[in-house]
Design an enzyme around this catalytic site. Structure first.
Site, PDB file in Angstrom:
ATOM      1  N   LYS A  13       0.832  -1.215   0.000  1.00  0.00           N
ATOM      2  CA  LYS A  13       0.000   0.000   0.000  1.00  0.00           C
ATOM      3  C   LYS A  13       0.864   1.261   0.000  1.00  0.00           C
ATOM      4  O   LYS A  13       0.646   2.170  -0.782  1.00  0.00           O
ATOM      5  CB  LYS A  13      -0.929   0.026   1.231  1.00  0.00           C
ATOM      6  CG  LYS A  13      -1.872  -1.160   1.330  1.00  0.00           C
ATOM      7  CD  LYS A  13      -2.753  -1.089   2.559  1.00  0.00           C
ATOM      8  CE  LYS A  13      -2.014  -1.187   3.878  1.00  0.00           C
ATOM      9  NZ  LYS A  13      -1.374  -2.481   4.142  1.00  0.00           N
ATOM     10  N   ARG A  88      -9.811   0.633   8.405  1.00  0.00           N
ATOM     11  CA  ARG A  88      -9.260  -0.666   8.737  1.00  0.00           C
ATOM     12  C   ARG A  88     -10.251  -1.552   9.484  1.00  0.00           C
ATOM     13  O   ARG A  88      -9.940  -2.679   9.792  1.00  0.00           O
ATOM     14  CB  ARG A  88      -8.084  -0.410   9.667  1.00  0.00           C
ATOM     15  CG  ARG A  88      -6.986  -1.405   9.466  1.00  0.00           C
ATOM     16  CD  ARG A  88      -5.787  -0.804   9.072  1.00  0.00           C
ATOM     17  NE  ARG A  88      -4.580  -1.344   9.531  1.00  0.00           N
ATOM     18  CZ  ARG A  88      -3.440  -0.880   9.057  1.00  0.00           C
ATOM     19  NH1 ARG A  88      -3.434   0.089   8.193  1.00  0.00           N
ATOM     20  NH2 ARG A  88      -2.329  -1.392   9.463  1.00  0.00           N
ATOM     21  N   ARG A 127      11.579  -5.702   4.864  1.00  0.00           N
ATOM     22  CA  ARG A 127      11.349  -4.261   4.706  1.00  0.00           C
ATOM     23  C   ARG A 127      12.217  -3.456   5.682  1.00  0.00           C
ATOM     24  O   ARG A 127      12.494  -3.875   6.798  1.00  0.00           O
ATOM     25  CB  ARG A 127       9.891  -3.904   4.984  1.00  0.00           C
ATOM     26  CG  ARG A 127       9.693  -2.365   4.936  1.00  0.00           C
ATOM     27  CD  ARG A 127       8.289  -1.916   5.073  1.00  0.00           C
ATOM     28  NE  ARG A 127       7.654  -2.498   6.221  1.00  0.00           N
ATOM     29  CZ  ARG A 127       6.344  -2.560   6.358  1.00  0.00           C
ATOM     30  NH1 ARG A 127       5.564  -2.080   5.421  1.00  0.00           N
ATOM     31  NH2 ARG A 127       5.820  -3.096   7.424  1.00  0.00           N
ATOM     32  N   ARG A 162      11.100  -1.481  11.567  1.00  0.00           N
ATOM     33  CA  ARG A 162      10.043  -0.947  12.425  1.00  0.00           C
ATOM     34  C   ARG A 162       9.872  -1.786  13.691  1.00  0.00           C
ATOM     35  O   ARG A 162      10.181  -2.965  13.701  1.00  0.00           O
ATOM     36  CB  ARG A 162       8.706  -0.944  11.664  1.00  0.00           C
ATOM     37  CG  ARG A 162       8.537   0.269  10.796  1.00  0.00           C
ATOM     38  CD  ARG A 162       7.385   0.243   9.835  1.00  0.00           C
ATOM     39  NE  ARG A 162       6.193  -0.487  10.201  1.00  0.00           N
ATOM     40  CZ  ARG A 162       5.116  -0.561   9.408  1.00  0.00           C
ATOM     41  NH1 ARG A 162       5.110   0.077   8.251  1.00  0.00           N
ATOM     42  NH2 ARG A 162       4.065  -1.252   9.768  1.00  0.00           N
ATOM     43  N   ARG A 173      -0.280  -9.080  13.288  1.00  0.00           N
ATOM     44  CA  ARG A 173      -0.851  -8.095  12.344  1.00  0.00           C
ATOM     45  C   ARG A 173      -1.636  -8.801  11.240  1.00  0.00           C
ATOM     46  O   ARG A 173      -2.697  -8.346  10.830  1.00  0.00           O
ATOM     47  CB  ARG A 173       0.263  -7.245  11.724  1.00  0.00           C
ATOM     48  CG  ARG A 173       0.657  -6.089  12.626  1.00  0.00           C
ATOM     49  CD  ARG A 173       2.002  -5.527  12.245  1.00  0.00           C
ATOM     50  NE  ARG A 173       2.061  -4.981  10.919  1.00  0.00           N
ATOM     51  CZ  ARG A 173       3.171  -4.908  10.196  1.00  0.00           C
ATOM     52  NH1 ARG A 173       4.307  -5.368  10.680  1.00  0.00           N
ATOM     53  NH2 ARG A 173       3.144  -4.372   9.006  1.00  0.00           N
TER      54      ARG A 173
HETATM   55  P1  AP5 Z   1       4.861  -1.612   1.835  1.00  0.00           P
HETATM   56  O1  AP5 Z   1       4.584  -0.727   0.678  1.00  0.00           O
HETATM   57  O2  AP5 Z   1       5.561  -1.026   3.025  1.00  0.00           O
HETATM   58  O3  AP5 Z   1       3.534  -2.400   2.292  1.00  0.00           O
HETATM   59  P2  AP5 Z   1       2.280  -1.892   3.100  1.00  0.00           P
HETATM   60  O4  AP5 Z   1       1.097  -2.591   2.513  1.00  0.00           O
HETATM   61  O5  AP5 Z   1       2.241  -0.400   3.176  1.00  0.00           O
HETATM   62  O6  AP5 Z   1       2.619  -2.554   4.497  1.00  0.00           O
HETATM   63  P3  AP5 Z   1       2.522  -2.004   5.981  1.00  0.00           P
HETATM   64  O7  AP5 Z   1       3.172  -3.068   6.839  1.00  0.00           O
HETATM   65  O8  AP5 Z   1       3.054  -0.608   6.127  1.00  0.00           O
HETATM   66  O9  AP5 Z   1       1.050  -2.025   6.225  1.00  0.00           O
HETATM   67  P4  AP5 Z   1       0.413  -2.148   7.538  1.00  0.00           P
HETATM   68  O10 AP5 Z   1      -0.973  -2.014   7.074  1.00  0.00           O
HETATM   69  O11 AP5 Z   1       0.684  -3.337   8.371  1.00  0.00           O
HETATM   70  O12 AP5 Z   1       1.110  -1.003   8.424  1.00  0.00           O
HETATM   71  P5  AP5 Z   1       0.710   0.495   8.720  1.00  0.00           P
HETATM   72  O13 AP5 Z   1       1.929   1.303   8.696  1.00  0.00           O
HETATM   73  O14 AP5 Z   1      -0.445   0.919   7.887  1.00  0.00           O
HETATM   74  O15 AP5 Z   1       5.689  -2.853   1.272  1.00  0.00           O
HETATM   75  C1  AP5 Z   1       6.184  -3.854   2.131  1.00  0.00           C
HETATM   76  C2  AP5 Z   1       7.600  -4.257   1.687  1.00  0.00           C
HETATM   77  O16 AP5 Z   1       7.544  -4.897   0.425  1.00  0.00           O
HETATM   78  C3  AP5 Z   1       8.589  -3.084   1.522  1.00  0.00           C
HETATM   79  O17 AP5 Z   1       9.858  -3.493   1.902  1.00  0.00           O
HETATM   80  C4  AP5 Z   1       8.563  -2.796   0.006  1.00  0.00           C
HETATM   81  O18 AP5 Z   1       9.783  -2.237  -0.439  1.00  0.00           O
HETATM   82  C5  AP5 Z   1       8.332  -4.195  -0.542  1.00  0.00           C
HETATM   83  N1  AP5 Z   1       7.568  -4.187  -1.774  1.00  0.00           N
HETATM   84  C6  AP5 Z   1       6.374  -3.534  -1.969  1.00  0.00           C
HETATM   85  N2  AP5 Z   1       5.945  -3.754  -3.226  1.00  0.00           N
HETATM   86  C7  AP5 Z   1       6.883  -4.566  -3.826  1.00  0.00           C
HETATM   87  C8  AP5 Z   1       6.989  -5.171  -5.101  1.00  0.00           C
HETATM   88  N3  AP5 Z   1       6.064  -4.974  -6.039  1.00  0.00           N
HETATM   89  N4  AP5 Z   1       8.064  -5.959  -5.362  1.00  0.00           N
HETATM   90  C9  AP5 Z   1       9.006  -6.181  -4.422  1.00  0.00           C
HETATM   91  N5  AP5 Z   1       8.970  -5.632  -3.191  1.00  0.00           N
HETATM   92  C10 AP5 Z   1       7.900  -4.843  -2.881  1.00  0.00           C
HETATM   93  O19 AP5 Z   1       0.162   0.360  10.218  1.00  0.00           O
HETATM   94  C11 AP5 Z   1       1.016   0.052  11.298  1.00  0.00           C
HETATM   95  C12 AP5 Z   1       0.209  -0.017  12.596  1.00  0.00           C
HETATM   96  O20 AP5 Z   1      -0.415   1.252  12.857  1.00  0.00           O
HETATM   97  C13 AP5 Z   1      -0.953  -1.020  12.612  1.00  0.00           C
HETATM   98  O21 AP5 Z   1      -0.542  -2.319  12.928  1.00  0.00           O
HETATM   99  C14 AP5 Z   1      -1.864  -0.400  13.678  1.00  0.00           C
HETATM  100  O22 AP5 Z   1      -1.396  -0.653  14.971  1.00  0.00           O
HETATM  101  C15 AP5 Z   1      -1.719   1.090  13.419  1.00  0.00           C
HETATM  102  N6  AP5 Z   1      -2.718   1.595  12.454  1.00  0.00           N
HETATM  103  C16 AP5 Z   1      -2.476   2.140  11.232  1.00  0.00           C
HETATM  104  N7  AP5 Z   1      -3.614   2.491  10.621  1.00  0.00           N
HETATM  105  C17 AP5 Z   1      -4.621   2.168  11.493  1.00  0.00           C
HETATM  106  C18 AP5 Z   1      -6.038   2.286  11.411  1.00  0.00           C
HETATM  107  N8  AP5 Z   1      -6.669   2.810  10.348  1.00  0.00           N
HETATM  108  N9  AP5 Z   1      -6.766   1.829  12.467  1.00  0.00           N
HETATM  109  C19 AP5 Z   1      -6.170   1.311  13.568  1.00  0.00           C
HETATM  110  N10 AP5 Z   1      -4.830   1.176  13.698  1.00  0.00           N
HETATM  111  C20 AP5 Z   1      -4.056   1.606  12.662  1.00  0.00           C
END
Ligand code: AP5
Length: 216
Positions: A13, A88, A127, A162, A173
Site C-alpha cells: 500500500k 481498517r 522491509r 520498524r 498483524r
Molecule cells: P509496503 O509498501 O511497506 O507495504 P504496506 O502494505 O504499506 O505494508 P505495511 O506493513 O506498512 O502495512 P500495515 O498495514 O501493516 O502497516 P501500517 O503502517 O499501515 O511494502 C512492504 C515491503 O515490500 C517493503 O519493503 C517494500 O519495499 C516491498 N515491496 C512492496 N511492493 C513490492 C513489489 N512490487 N516488489 C518487491 N517488493 C515490494 O500500520 C502500522 C500499525 O499502525 C498497525 O498495525 C496499527 O497498529 C496502526 N494503524 C495504522 N492504521 C490504522 C487504522 N486505520 N486503524 C487502527 N490502527 C491503525
C-alpha cells in the site's frame, strides 16, 4: 484522485501510494506513518497508540477517526488524496462514509491490492523504513536497498526496521487483518466500488489504478 487503498500488511500500500502521489500530486495519507510520527514525537496520541502498534494490534477507532477528521480538512487534501491503511475496520468505514458526506467529498475508487501470503511474509521481514518521520521512505533489503551504509537515498537519515516487525508482531498483524480488515472487501464490494488489483509488481498496479480512474 480520491481513493482508498486496501490490502494486507506488506501488500505494498505504502509503495503504491507513493508512486501514485508522485504521478499527480495527490497527497498520501498513511495512518501508520502519522501514528509512527506521533509515537516518535511522544505526543499524548503517540503514547496511547504505541502499545497497540508494537504488538501489531489496531489503535482504537475513536482515536483514528479524530485524527482523520482533522487530517482530511487540511488544505493539501483539496487536490486529491490516497488513503493508505485507512479505513481498517467496518466501524471506521462507516464513520468515514459519514465524514465524507459531511465534508462534501466523493471517493473515486476503492482498490484492494492482492498479493499471495508467502510474498507478504517475505516482504515484511525484509522491509526497512527511513527513521525520519517527515520522510519514511520504504526500502527492502532484496528489492530496494538503502545506501551501502544503511542510509536513506532521499534524506540521508538512518534506515531501520520498524518496532512491529518482529516475527510475533507480524503474525499478529496478519491475524488482525484477517479478522478486522478483510471484511471491508465485502463492505465495498456490496457498494459496487471495489477493484481488485494485483500488487506483485507495484508499477503494474499503478498503471491498472490509473486505467480504472479513467473508466470507473
Ligand atoms: P509496503 O509498501 O511497506 O507495504 P504496506 O502494505 O504499506 O505494508 P505495511 O506493513 O506498512 O502495512 P500495515 O498495514 O501493516 O502497516 P501500517 O503502517 O499501515 O511494502 C512492504 C515491503 O515490500 C517493503 O519493503 C517494500 O519495499 C516491498 N515491496 C512492496 N511492493 C513490492 C513489489 N512490487 N516488489 C518487491 N517488493 C515490494 O500500520 C502500522 C500499525 O499502525 C498497525 O498495525 C496499527 O497498529 C496502526 N494503524 C495504522 N492504521 C490504522 C487504522 N486505520 N486503524 C487502527 N490502527 C491503525
Amino acid at each position: 484522485m480520491k481513493i482508498i487503498l486496501l490490502g494486507a500488511p506488506g501488500a505494498g500500500k505504502g509503495t503504491v501510494a507513493k508512486l501514485l502521489s508522485d504521478f499527480d500530486g495527490s497527497v498520501q495519507i498513511s495512518t501508520g506513518d502519522i501514528l509512527r510520527a506521533e509515537v516518535k514525537a511522544g505526543s499524548p496520541l503517540g503514547k496511547e497508540a504505541k502499545s497497540y502498534m508494537d504488538r501489531g494490534d489496531l489503535v482504537p477507532d475513536g482515536l483514528i477517526m479524530k485524527m482523520m477528521e482533522e487530517r482530511l480538512q487540511k488544505p493539501d487534501c483539496a487536490k486529491g488524496f490516497i488513503l493508505d491503511g485507512f479505513p481498517r475496520t467496518t466501524g471506521q468505514a462507516e464513520a468515514l462514509e459519514k465524514l465524507l458526506e459531511k465534508l462534501g467529498i466523493r471517493l473515486d475508487l476503492v482498490v484492494n491490492l492482492d498479493v499471495p501470503k508467502d510474498v507478504i511474509l517475505d516482504r515484511l521481514t525484509t522491509r526497512r523504513t527511513c527513521a525520519n518521520p517527515d520522510c519514511q521512505e520504504i526500502y527492502n533489503i532484496k528489492s530496494k536497498p538503502p545506501t551501502a551504509d544503511g542510509k536513506c537515498t532521499r534524506c540521508g537519515s538512518p534506515v531501520v526496521q520498524r518496532a512491529d516487525e518482529t516475527e510475533e508482531a507480524i503474525l499478529f498483524r496478519l491475524e488482525t487483518y484477517n479478522r478486522k480488515t478483510a471484511p471491508l472487501i465485502g463492505f465495498y464490494e456490496r457498494e459496487g466500488r471495489l477493484r481488485h488489483v494485483s500488487s506483485i509488481s507495484s508499477q503494474t498496479a499503478v498503471e491498472e489504478i490509473k486505467k480504472a480512474l479513467k473508466s470507473p
